[in-house]
Design a protein around this motif. Structure first.
Motif, short mmCIF file in Angstrom:
data_model
loop_
_atom_site.label_atom_id
_atom_site.label_comp_id
_atom_site.label_asym_id
_atom_site.label_seq_id
_atom_site.Cartn_x
_atom_site.Cartn_y
_atom_site.Cartn_z
N ALA A 65 -19.61 76.60 61.39
CA ALA A 65 -19.46 76.77 62.84
C ALA A 65 -18.02 76.52 63.27
O ALA A 65 -17.52 77.19 64.20
CB ALA A 65 -20.40 75.83 63.59
N TYR B 109 -23.49 73.47 58.02
CA TYR B 109 -23.57 74.07 59.36
C TYR B 109 -22.32 73.73 60.16
O TYR B 109 -21.76 74.59 60.87
CB TYR B 109 -24.82 73.58 60.09
CG TYR B 109 -26.12 74.05 59.49
CD1 TYR B 109 -26.68 75.28 59.83
CD2 TYR B 109 -26.80 73.25 58.55
CE1 TYR B 109 -27.88 75.70 59.29
CE2 TYR B 109 -27.99 73.66 57.99
CZ TYR B 109 -28.53 74.89 58.35
OH TYR B 109 -29.71 75.30 57.80
N ASP C 276 -24.15 72.23 63.59
CA ASP C 276 -23.65 73.25 64.51
C ASP C 276 -24.24 72.93 65.88
O ASP C 276 -25.46 72.96 66.07
CB ASP C 276 -24.08 74.64 64.04
CG ASP C 276 -23.57 75.77 64.94
OD1 ASP C 276 -23.13 75.48 66.08
OD2 ASP C 276 -23.63 76.93 64.51
N ASP D 173 -19.28 71.83 71.95
CA ASP D 173 -19.09 72.88 70.96
C ASP D 173 -17.68 73.46 71.06
O ASP D 173 -16.99 73.62 70.04
CB ASP D 173 -20.15 73.97 71.18
CG ASP D 173 -20.03 75.11 70.21
OD1 ASP D 173 -20.14 74.88 68.99
OD2 ASP D 173 -19.81 76.25 70.67
#
Length: 334
Positions: A226, A222, A155, A196
């Motif tokens: 995410a 993760y 993440d 991200d």
């Protein structure tokens, strides 16, 4: 007699004029060598004066280099492509840990051999488990029960928390470089925020019924949580020390047949033979590109930094599962 004196004088002058350039050349060379020696000595002294930082994993080493730059002397123990779960320390690892001022490691037992060595080695270095600044997912590891998942960097928001922890540790180590560490950490954070957002958009291009991930070991929880791509199955658990049984392989084969994903994935740090067998028995494609799980890629490769590793993994997943990949464009306006 006069002739003899002239000849002798001529010989004397000739010898003098021959030796003067040689003498000058010798002085120049001597000065140059002395100057080089002084410069090398000065450069070596400056290098020795820098804080000595050791990073265990390649991911932490990459983030630390981005923040620390030339202000620190960084040693990364693990080389690209090395599996931290099963790495066996060598005598040189003991030496660099004993000489370090700061040791940055992932924690949550990602690198058990190096953690054990670090705890037993001498030296007065501060030891910081960078990954443990993140609250971990607790995964079931059979007989071990619930254990923390160490693959927190999946993440990208967690990577930002790791960057902050590294920045603060470096500032504490070298307060005079606070401004430089802070500036570089902020630049890296800005890029990670863009990354991200980009990953979220990319994963959503995969058709909903194909948006499932099957990998060699359980390193993408993760990432999956995410970016909303469930982990549908893995051949082995959190640690690559585990050896899957024939029953485990067969169960995964049957699960893959049920969920109907278009491809499954091998990883760069693990022998692909077993996951290849699973793909063949399930009559499904093994993605042509491997995922980076516990290490960044070799220098010059597509995944040779943390950011490029996440970018490469996202491309591999999107293209293999039927999505529409758009290259990551870094913006300098933030």
């Amino acid at each position: 007699m006069k002739v003899i004196l002239e000849k002798e004088g001529s010989s004397i002058y000739r010898n003098v004029f021959i030796h003067i350039p040689l003498l000058c050349l010798g002085i120049v060379l001597s000065f140059a060598l002395s100057s080089c020696t002084q410069q090398n000595s000065s450069s070596s002294s400056a290098s020795n004066d820098k804080p000595k930082v050791v990073a265990t994993s390649t991911i932490i080493a990459d983030l630390t280099q981005e923040i620390g730059g030339d202000e620190i002397k960084l040693t990364g123990i693990l080389k690209p492509g090395t599996d931290p779960h099963v790495y066996e320390p060598v005598p040189k690892d003991t030496q660099v840990m004993e000489e370090a001022n700061l040791i940055l490691y992932n924690g949550y037992n990602l690198e058990p051999g190096l953690i054990k060595l670090m705890k037993s080695a001498g030296g007065k270095a501060r030891q910081l488990p960078v990954g443990e600044v993140v609250k971990p997912l607790q995964l079931n590891e059979g007989a071990k029960g619930k254990v923390p998942d160490p693959h927190v960097w999946g993440d990208v928001k967690n990577a930002i928390a790791m960057v902050n922890a590294i920045r603060d540790a470096l500032i504490k180590l070298s307060p005079q470089d606070k401004e430089e560490f802070t500036k570089k950490a902020q630049q890296l954070t800005d890029e990670l925020k863009q990354l991200d957002s980009w990953v979220k958009v990319q994963i959503q291009t995969i058709p909903a019924d194909k948006r499932k991930l099957v990998t060699t070991h359980d390193a993408f929880q993760y990432y999956g949580r995410a970016y909303q791509i469930p982990i549908a199955g893995t051949l082995i658990g959190i640690s690559t020390e585990e050896q899957p049984s024939a029953q485990t392989v067969q169960r995964l084969v049957e699960e893959i047949k049920k969920i109907g994903v278009p491809a499954i994935f091998a990883e760069t740090t693990i022998n692909p033979a077993l996951i290849q067998t699973v793909a063949e028995e399930a009559k499904i494609k093994l993605a042509p590109r491997e995922l980076y799980s516990d290490s960044i890629g070799a220098p010059g490769g597509e995944g040779d930094t943390y950011i490029k590793m996440i970018e490469a993994n996202t491309r591999t997943i999107v293209e293999a599962l039927g999505g529409k990949y758009t290259p990551f464009q870094r913006s300098t306006n933030q």
